[in-house]
Design a protein around this motif. Sequence first.
Motif, PDB file in Angstrom:
ATOM      1  N   PHE A 192       0.824  -1.211   0.000  1.00 53.54           N
ATOM      2  CA  PHE A 192       0.000   0.000   0.000  1.00 53.54           C
ATOM      3  C   PHE A 192       0.860   1.266   0.000  1.00 53.54           C
ATOM      4  CE2 PHE A 192      -3.379   2.660   2.287  1.00 53.54           C
ATOM      5  CZ  PHE A 192      -4.081   2.885   1.120  1.00 53.54           C
ATOM      6  N   MET A 193       2.007   1.229   0.676  1.00 53.24           N
ATOM      7  CA  MET A 193       2.857   2.424   0.735  1.00 53.24           C
ATOM      8  C   MET A 193       3.374   2.844  -0.646  1.00 53.24           C
ATOM      9  SD  MET A 193       4.922   2.011   4.354  1.00 53.24           S
ATOM     10  CE  MET A 193       5.476   0.320   4.043  1.00 53.24           C
ATOM     11  N   PRO A 194       3.932   1.925  -1.458  1.00 55.81           N
ATOM     12  CA  PRO A 194       4.319   2.371  -2.806  1.00 55.81           C
ATOM     13  C   PRO A 194       3.133   2.812  -3.654  1.00 55.81           C
ATOM     14  CG  PRO A 194       4.651   0.003  -2.546  1.00 55.81           C
ATOM     15  CD  PRO A 194       4.379   0.561  -1.187  1.00 55.81           C
ATOM     16  N   TRP A 195       1.931   2.258  -3.386  1.00 56.77           N
ATOM     17  CA  TRP A 195       0.752   2.707  -4.127  1.00 56.77           C
ATOM     18  C   TRP A 195       0.437   4.157  -3.798  1.00 56.77           C
ATOM     19  CZ3 TRP A 195      -4.122   4.643  -3.190  1.00 56.77           C
ATOM     20  CH2 TRP A 195      -5.017   4.630  -4.255  1.00 56.77           C
ATOM     21  N   LEU A 196       0.493   4.521  -2.523  1.00 63.29           N
ATOM     22  CA  LEU A 196       0.223   5.907  -2.128  1.00 63.29           C
ATOM     23  C   LEU A 196       1.244   6.855  -2.742  1.00 63.29           C
ATOM     24  CD1 LEU A 196      -0.621   5.319   1.647  1.00 63.29           C
ATOM     25  CD2 LEU A 196      -2.224   6.100  -0.108  1.00 63.29           C
ATOM     26  N   VAL A 197       2.519   6.499  -2.630  1.00 62.67           N
ATOM     27  CA  VAL A 197       3.563   7.358  -3.205  1.00 62.67           C
ATOM     28  C   VAL A 197       3.450   7.369  -4.726  1.00 62.67           C
ATOM     29  CG1 VAL A 197       6.047   7.712  -3.413  1.00 62.67           C
ATOM     30  CG2 VAL A 197       5.083   6.952  -1.236  1.00 62.67           C
ATOM     31  N   GLY A 198       3.130   6.215  -5.314  1.00 64.77           N
ATOM     32  CA  GLY A 198       2.956   6.163  -6.767  1.00 64.77           C
ATOM     33  C   GLY A 198       1.804   7.024  -7.243  1.00 64.77           C
ATOM     34  N   THR A 199       0.735   7.089  -6.461  1.00 67.75           N
ATOM     35  CA  THR A 199      -0.384   7.972  -6.803  1.00 67.75           C
ATOM     36  C   THR A 199       0.067   9.424  -6.821  1.00 67.75           C
ATOM     37  OG1 THR A 199      -1.924   6.420  -5.748  1.00 67.75           O
ATOM     38  CG2 THR A 199      -2.738   8.637  -6.170  1.00 67.75           C
ATOM     39  N   ALA A 200       0.860   9.806  -5.814  1.00 65.46           N
ATOM     40  CA  ALA A 200       1.409  11.163  -5.795  1.00 65.46           C
ATOM     41  C   ALA A 200       2.320  11.393  -6.998  1.00 65.46           C
ATOM     42  CB  ALA A 200       2.177  11.392  -4.488  1.00 65.46           C
ATOM     43  N   LEU A 201       3.112  10.393  -7.360  1.00 64.18           N
ATOM     44  CA  LEU A 201       4.031  10.525  -8.495  1.00 64.18           C
ATOM     45  C   LEU A 201       3.269  10.711  -9.804  1.00 64.18           C
ATOM     46  CD1 LEU A 201       6.810  10.386  -9.830  1.00 64.18           C
ATOM     47  CD2 LEU A 201       6.655   7.878  -9.727  1.00 64.18           C
ATOM     48  N   VAL A 202       2.200   9.963 -10.002  1.00 63.20           N
ATOM     49  CA  VAL A 202       1.401  10.096 -11.227  1.00 63.20           C
ATOM     50  C   VAL A 202       0.901  11.530 -11.389  1.00 63.20           C
ATOM     51  CG1 VAL A 202      -0.791   9.431 -12.293  1.00 63.20           C
ATOM     52  CG2 VAL A 202       0.726   7.672 -11.378  1.00 63.20           C
ATOM     53  N   HIS A 203       0.433  12.136 -10.291  1.00 55.85           N
ATOM     54  CA  HIS A 203      -0.088  13.500 -10.361  1.00 55.85           C
ATOM     55  C   HIS A 203       1.037  14.530 -10.492  1.00 55.85           C
ATOM     56  CE1 HIS A 203      -3.580  11.325  -8.746  1.00 55.85           C
ATOM     57  NE2 HIS A 203      -4.305  12.300  -9.253  1.00 55.85           N
TER      58      HIS A 203
END
Length: 650
Positions: free
Chosen positions: A249-260
Amino acid sequence: MLPELGHFTLILALFLTALQAFFGIAGPALGRPRWSAAVIPALAGQAVMIVTAVICLEQAFITNDFSVLYVAENSNSALPLFYRVTALWGAHEGSLLLWILLLSLWSLAVAMRSRTLPEAFASRVLGVLGVVSFGFLLFTLLTSSPFARLDPPAPDGRDLNPILQDPGLAVHPPILYTGYVGFAVAFAFACAAMLEGRLDQAWARWTRPWTTAAWAFLTCGIALGSFWAYYELGWGGFWFWDPVENASFMPWLVGTALVHSLAVTDKRGLFKSWTLLLSILAFSMSMLGTFLVRSGVLVSVHSFAADPSRGMFILVFLAIMIGGALTLYAWRAPLLKSPAGFELGARESFLLFNNVLLVIAAATVLAGTLAPLISDALKLGTLSVGPPYFNPTFMLSMLPLTALLSVGIHAAWKRGRLRDSQRALLISFVAAAVAGTGIVFGLYARGSLISLIAATLGVWILISSLVDPVDRWRRGLSLPRAVVGMTIAHLGLGIAVIALTTVQSFTVERDIALSPGESAAVGAYTLRFDGVQPVEGANFNGIGGRFVVSRNGHPVAALNPQKRQFWVQRQVTSETAITVSRGDNILLALGDDLGAGRWSVRMQIRPLVSLVWLAALIMAIGGAVAASDRRYRTARASVAAPSGAAPEQA
């Protein structure tokens, strides 16, 4: 001799990966085009070797070659063929081989698309990916070879872990790992941009489809794992804040921020430093998840290994990779300034605020995950961190994030102009409040203030997500796939918020004891127990319960939960029975035999919980649509020297 062949091909892959890394990084640095041209052949050879190794290991599983230690520990002659094939990633060594295979396939995909990139830049990207592959291949050969022999061979295998003998978990690891490994591509693009000094908008545009695709795969992988936990583990929950769940879940949260953040860098040339740091952080979280799962520092139904030496190798490798990337970042910091600006009410501001909240959310999850480990290491006693910590702290970040998202969609780039959108903002909010009130107090006739707020925010996201596409349609403008994908993903998020609100607020759960012929009322439903009967499968036997669920005297479904005992490991598993009625998920788990024909049973009624996984699928589809935008397939940067060049306008 196939196991020996598999081991030998991994050694060859290690050498080819070393060449890929060296030629990919040294070729452009020393101005040697022939070295750069050798990168793709080295990568292709590496991929062939890794595929050969995977085929050799699969053959050992299919033919029940119990002279291979990994096969003997994770298979059995009675195991169905499907699970013998998927047993390859059922434990540490094979799952690591799967990781390496997926990394080589990601690298090949980048190489196939490299014609849209400047040659030197593509060479550097593949070189960095080669460094990552080299580390994992070395780790496999030194500590985790799946081809170790057993002499004399075992007469039969110890069987695959019974809880892994499930179709959902059979496909969950490949999809999850595809997302995990995909963030290595974003990391490689970031490192290549810093090595080359090309920190313009073109770099962000090249990176966006790969990052978005990785995020979509990770979304699907997490959802599949959640669904498996819901119906397989027997406790009826879909997220328990297990340390290994958190590790994905942690890389998903950071990845979501990265996409934006990439969207802002691509569109406006802003947030360069933030985007680079998020690229490094997303990969770091993936590596940290690998460490947590494989080091033995935590206990989880999802963890693979309990060998501290393996964890130390991963930590050292993580320190080298991330330390090197941060050194590059410090070196290139002077190039990260941008002359462009934006007002406080601009869309850029809302994206920045939400990215900060996503990173804070990831930090709170990380703190809760590592706190027990730190407490144990410092001999401060046993510390248990669970939902009472995670739920409120995570909500503190998510509630303002959803509100800012709903407002930010109405804001324009650079100047904001929220005054021009006041009417749309007000109408959408009022409509959301009315709908949220209807959900909480109309459909379920009860609820708390936090339930009302969350439901309203979920509906507000749904309405606001349609603002941009509707506005473009009214003005006769085209709808790029990136915009369509963004809209779909945000709709999925809105559905997820509504579903999570109803599940958390209105779930009914009851543990009861019943004898054949007895009934019990649970919520709006009545459960009747008709007795048990023996069941037998390919490699297990057990007991199946016979229950009938009715509502207002009308039968809804016949449910047959089971208790299975697998023959080899003698492990007992609980197979839940699930049905859907009027949006409610009704879950039934058979408990213990209490004697005299009486059995304990757990019944749960979880409203709209199916929408949680549907929402995740919708978000992943949105990511896939956005990643397929034609602009990313055809964009080719100018080959001008990057240092001192003005940022391109996307």
